[in-house]
Write an enzyme that holds these catalytic residues in place. Sequence first.
Site, PDB file in Angstrom:
ATOM      1  N   GLU B  89       0.786  -1.506  -0.113  1.00  0.00           N
ATOM      2  CA  GLU B  89      -0.005  -0.093  -0.123  1.00  0.00           C
ATOM      3  C   GLU B  89       0.809   1.306   0.041  1.00  0.00           C
ATOM      4  OE1 GLU B  89      -2.029  -1.089   3.786  1.00  0.00           O
ATOM      5  OE2 GLU B  89      -1.583   0.936   4.101  1.00  0.00           O
ATOM      6  N   CYS B 121      -3.367  -4.572   3.734  1.00  0.00           N
ATOM      7  CA  CYS B 121      -2.385  -5.291   4.213  1.00  0.00           C
ATOM      8  C   CYS B 121      -2.320  -6.704   3.802  1.00  0.00           C
ATOM      9  CB  CYS B 121      -2.366  -5.679   5.902  1.00  0.00           C
ATOM     10  SG  CYS B 121      -2.075  -3.875   6.733  1.00  0.00           S
ATOM     11  N   HIS B 244      -1.556 -12.157  10.146  1.00  0.00           N
ATOM     12  CA  HIS B 244      -1.104 -10.903  10.074  1.00  0.00           C
ATOM     13  C   HIS B 244      -1.005 -10.116  11.649  1.00  0.00           C
ATOM     14  CE1 HIS B 244      -0.931  -6.696   9.042  1.00  0.00           C
ATOM     15  NE2 HIS B 244      -2.279  -6.308   9.576  1.00  0.00           N
TER      16      HIS B 244
END
Lengths: 139, 354
Positions: B89, B121, B244
Amino acid sequence: MEVARFWRTTEQRYRLVGEVCPRCHTKIFPPRDVCPACEAEAKTLYQFSGKGEVYSFTTIHSAPRGFEKYAPYMVALVRLEEGPLVTAQLTDVDESEVYIGMPVEMVTRVLREDDKRGMIVYGYKFRPVRQAEAERQLA
Amino acid sequence: MEVMKPVRPVGIVGYGAYVPRYRLIVEEVSQVWTGGNVVPPVREKAVPGLDEDVATMSIEAARNAVARAQRVCPGFSPQQLRAVWVGSESHPYAVKPTGTIVAEALGTSPYIQAGDWQFACKAGTEALQAAIGFVGSGMADYALAIGMDAAQGRPGDALEYTAGAGGAAFILGPLDFALVEIEGSISYVTDTPDFWRRQYEKFPEHAGRFTGEPAYFHHISSAATALMEAMKLTPADFTYAVFHQPNVKFPLKVGEELGFRREQLKPALLVNEIGNTYAGSALIGLTAVLDVAQPGERILLTSFGSGAGSDAFCLQVRAPAPHDGVWTTRQYVQRRRPINYAQYSRLKGNYKLN
């Protein structure tokens, strides 16, 4: 903007692609199509390993236009293990850590930006060989 | 939901990580903006140097992946790649693909795909899914998928405490020489506005506590549960689980809720030392696990991207990873040069010079 000039030299700047002389096998960087040792035509591409050592170095405090935001930064003459002497910035290193003979390796980094709207110019810099740095930190 | 599985078996033949060398002790953010009243969610975070961006960091991670692939796959060369896909990103350009820069630096052939991926993400695992499909369909023998970020957080905002830098690169190829087999995957996506950055804005916005339950926890749990059910596996069948990692708390909480023990979660957990590396976060956690994993061990990998969605993968290790001449993820994490908040602000370009 010098887009065409940067585009023509992308291979050599991003990954140290030079030339080798077909007659005397001298390794040439940057590529110049003629062997500096025996003057034969030399257009065979050669991928340099990126390994070398610091031959000499200095710190730039008064930077030329386009490099102001990076100052102070270090510039070195790097003797590549294949022979040629290359001028390049040092990166990921503090001034106090650099010495003549320091083993370095090539990394591809941002060289400069053509202001906010222009292109980003990438190219080779050198940093201390990671293995040497790792061993020093573990010691 | 049925598991996604390629027609031809696919594996990871090489991987590599990258973390820049600078570290901000995050307590400094709290000191500067709250007088020390906020307890930082991580200890420190990695900060890119002035000459680093997602392209340069991807190049180094990819060179490490190529080096490992060359050690396990006889005759492998970047010329055999048919895709160089970077998920991020913080692509350096709004228009101009990062993949082309990375491909040129690796010396691939020009006959490749090189579009950039964007899904907050989980942009990196989107690239990974696509690479599995590309190789698994037979369209390509080798494809490179990268998740990398130089994350942005507005000064003083909650994101500034964790927004780190780094990521990982993976070369997918046929199973013959692979270090890791991709056994199956499932993706789960909904329109959940927990975090976004509008066109031309420098810093992302987020919906505060909304980023937790309906976003992170719901999507990761849904994808991971669906995958385990489809493959008839339970947490006990896995040696490691990688999620994550936006902070230390979330991956531990979602892991424990799914039934994993701390020992399965800890080896991938790097966020306390390098911060949240966004599109690189789950993937660099996977590299830390691959550095130590042994043949036969199974790994659950589940990313999360705001917006929102999760990709869950079931991986099985086939061979120990080669490390001769290639840095491990741990070595990158340990290479650290602490900087203070003033130096950090300079590296992030937060000072107005003229």
